[in-house]
Scaffold this motif. Structure first.
Motif, short mmCIF file in Angstrom:
data_model
loop_
_atom_site.label_atom_id
_atom_site.label_comp_id
_atom_site.label_asym_id
_atom_site.label_seq_id
_atom_site.Cartn_x
_atom_site.Cartn_y
_atom_site.Cartn_z
N LEU A 114 0.83 -1.20 0.00
CA LEU A 114 0.00 0.00 0.00
C LEU A 114 0.86 1.25 0.00
N MET A 115 2.07 1.12 0.51
CA MET A 115 3.05 2.20 0.65
C MET A 115 2.67 3.11 1.83
N PRO A 116 3.66 3.63 2.53
CA PRO A 116 3.37 4.49 3.70
C PRO A 116 2.47 5.67 3.38
N TYR A 117 2.71 6.34 2.26
CA TYR A 117 1.86 7.49 1.93
C TYR A 117 0.44 7.04 1.63
N GLY A 118 0.29 5.83 1.06
CA GLY A 118 -1.04 5.29 0.80
C GLY A 118 -1.80 5.04 2.09
N SER A 119 -1.10 4.56 3.12
CA SER A 119 -1.73 4.35 4.42
C SER A 119 -2.21 5.66 5.01
N ALA A 159 -4.67 -4.86 -4.88
CA ALA A 159 -4.36 -6.19 -5.41
C ALA A 159 -4.30 -6.17 -6.94
N ALA A 160 -5.24 -5.49 -7.56
CA ALA A 160 -5.27 -5.43 -9.02
C ALA A 160 -4.05 -4.71 -9.58
N ALA A 161 -3.50 -3.78 -8.82
CA ALA A 161 -2.34 -3.00 -9.28
C ALA A 161 -1.01 -3.67 -8.97
N ALA A 162 -1.04 -4.81 -8.29
CA ALA A 162 0.21 -5.49 -7.91
C ALA A 162 0.97 -5.97 -9.14
N SER A 163 2.29 -6.00 -9.03
CA SER A 163 3.11 -6.45 -10.15
C SER A 163 4.41 -7.06 -9.63
N PHE A 222 -4.61 -21.85 -7.53
CA PHE A 222 -4.55 -20.43 -7.90
C PHE A 222 -3.16 -20.04 -8.39
N GLU A 223 -2.39 -21.03 -8.80
CA GLU A 223 -0.99 -20.80 -9.20
C GLU A 223 -0.87 -19.84 -10.37
N LYS A 224 -1.79 -19.89 -11.30
CA LYS A 224 -1.70 -19.06 -12.50
C LYS A 224 -2.55 -17.80 -12.44
N MET A 225 -3.06 -17.48 -11.29
CA MET A 225 -3.91 -16.30 -11.15
C MET A 225 -3.09 -15.02 -11.34
N GLU A 226 -3.67 -14.06 -12.05
CA GLU A 226 -3.05 -12.76 -12.26
C GLU A 226 -3.53 -11.76 -11.22
N PRO A 227 -2.72 -10.76 -10.89
CA PRO A 227 -3.15 -9.74 -9.90
C PRO A 227 -4.46 -9.06 -10.26
N THR A 228 -4.68 -8.80 -11.56
CA THR A 228 -5.94 -8.15 -11.94
C THR A 228 -7.13 -9.04 -11.60
N THR A 229 -6.97 -10.34 -11.81
CA THR A 229 -8.03 -11.28 -11.45
C THR A 229 -8.23 -11.31 -9.94
N GLN A 230 -7.10 -11.26 -9.20
CA GLN A 230 -7.18 -11.24 -7.74
C GLN A 230 -7.97 -10.02 -7.26
#
Length: 490
Positions: A316-321, A374-378, A397-405
């Motif tokens: 989330l990053m400190p500034y995001g919190s 979660a969707a923005a994770a990379s 869930f091995e092949k799940m993408e962050p956008t799907t998450q």
């Protein structure tokens, strides 16, 4: 809504029934049932059983320090204090209901954690080789989390229900919680370390729906007792401080060892700090003469901890919190000033403690923040192994993408809302039955109904209204508008 009103009318016509469930009988029967069920199903897990020594040898564990107890117990201790001291004292703000606030909190938490160990155990800890539920320190933390949802619901009903009704609320609430938790975390595969969705959103809307079903049109007969006095607000603030200090432990207690747990503490710490400053600013800005309102300080200052829960272990990053905490300080404080009076007047929701502002709205915000994060994770941010560990991209869930998450996170929020609202309406219908010994409209918010009150406190002269949490003392406007409306703690 029409069907619900018809059910209310039917219950009202049968109020003269002589059937009542007494508190001693309910407690004895349910505790006996717990003893029997624990005897049949509950056993120690491998890390709390004497066979731990054999387990160490088989798994090449060199020291007892590797036992999960040493990782989890500090967090368990903090969460346990939050449940029994934090939530309990936060509910002592009513001038004549402090015994009920802290005492009934104690009762339903002690009952609820036993039932939670069973319900969550059947879903998560059942050993199919022998049909037993194996429990350890993490099960105790999860049981406290489960109880937290029911304590949140109790906040919406504080002073208006009997202890037997609270036991029934807890019985069904724990059951619903265990089911929705399993669906969200296991079937949908959403991540929710701090429980923004599973605990706060579910618990708040569960309580609000029950409050709507138990609407009391003549509750103003107890209006003299709906406010606080100086010392009751001080006691409630003690609960606030315990919750505020230990919330980082709450959000990080069951995260993965290592960076995830560390990150969850940092994110929660910063969100809470940001919320305090924002709440103070908003409270002063919207109150006459620029004075602070203790209702806001006691409650809205905690909203950031609720909202950061789902994304606590994410990047989330400190500034995001800080941003999350800032937004929740604004929304929660305005909720007490504008939204709660609107809900009471037009939606018939009498929310004593204001759980809609402290848990419901911040919980929904937390679910949304979790989905976006979660969707923005990379991999560039988390690294491959970090991404797999944080979102548990293993097995099916091995092949799940962050956008799907991210979509799965949003789905989890919807499930929490459905279970909270739907389950609350069903349980509220049950609690409307005239067999639970609920207080009359003119006896709500009064300890004397269910407690032995010291003699020197039984007859007291009228207390000047200091801080009525169902009406705004500063603002006299009685019609909802964009101007500040009569405030409720609810």
């Amino acid at each position: 809504m029409g069907a619900a009103q018809s059910f209310r009318d039917m219950c009202d016509r049968t109020k003269n029934t002589n059937v009542r469930f007494s508190l001693p009988a309910v407690c004895v029967v349910w505790q006996t049932a717990m003893i029997i069920l624990f005897g049949v199903f509950i056993r120690y897990d491998e890390e709390s059983d004497p066979h731990w020594l054999e387990h160490k040898k088989l798994n090449n564990i060199s020291s007892d320090i590797e036992n999960d107890f040493y990782f989890r117990y500090p967090s368990f201790q903090d969460v346990h204090v939050m449940i029994f001291v934090g939530f309990g004292f936060l509910m002592t703000f009513l001038k004549r209901y402090s015994f009920g606030g802290v005492g009934f909190n104690f009762l339903i938490a002690a009952f609820g954690l036993q039932w939670a160990l069973l319900m969550q155990g059947w879903f998560h800890s059942l050993d199919y080789t022998d049909g037993k539920i194996k429990i350890g320190i993490e099960n105790l933390i999860n049981a406290d989390f489960c109880v937290a949802g029911c304590l949140i619901a109790y906040g919406a009903l504080l002073g208006k229900v009997s202890p037997v009704q609270l036991m029934v609320l807890t019985l069904f609430g724990i059951t619903l919680f265990a089911v929705e938790e399993y669906i969200i975390l296991n079937l949908i595969h959403a991540r929710d370390a701090g429980g923004s969705m599973v605990i706060h959103t579910f618990g708040a809307y569960y309580g609000l729906s029950i409050s709507w079903m138990l609407y009391r049109p003549n509750l103003d007969q107890s209006s003299r007792l709906q406010g606080s006095v100086y010392h009751s607000d001080v006691f409630a603030t003690i609960g606030t401080l315990f919750l505020w200090m230990f919330w980082p432990s709450f959000n990080s207690a069951i995260t993965d060892h290592g960076d995830g747990q560390h990150r969850a503490v940092i994110n929660t710490y910063l969100a809470l700090a940001s919320t305090v400053l924002t709440t103070v600013a908003m409270s002063s800005l919207f109150q006459k003469h620029g004075k602070l309102d203790m209702v806001h300080v006691q409650n809205s200052t905690l909203a950031g901890g609720v909202a950061v829960g789902t994304a606590a272990e994410f990047m989330l990053m400190p500034y995001g919190s800080l941003i999350v905490g800032f937004c929740c300080g604004v929304i929660s404080t305005l909720g007490y000033i504008y939204i709660s009076p609107f809900l009471e007047k037009y939606m018939k929701v009498q929310d004593t403690c204001g759980v809609h502002n402290l848990h419901a709205m911040p919980g929904v915000i937390g679910g949304i923040v979790g989905a976006i994060t979660a969707a923005a994770a990379s991999e560039s941010v988390y690294g491959h192994e970090g991404l797999v560990k944080t979102f548990d991209f293993e097995g099916a869930f091995e092949k799940m993408e962050p956008t799907t998450q991210g979509g799965h996170q949003a789905g989890g929020l919807c499930v929490a809302l459905i279970f909270g609202i739907g389950g609350g309406m069903i349980v509220g219908a049950i609690l409307r039955l005239p067999i639970w010994g609920d207080p009359a409209d003119d006896n709500c918010f009064d300890d004397e109904t269910y407690w032995e009150v010291p003699e020197d406190e039984e007859s007291i002269p009228p207390v000047l209204q200091y801080n009525n949490h169902m009406r705004n003392k500063d603002i006299a406007d009685t019609n909802f508008s964009m101007e500040p409306y009569p405030r409720t703690r609810s």
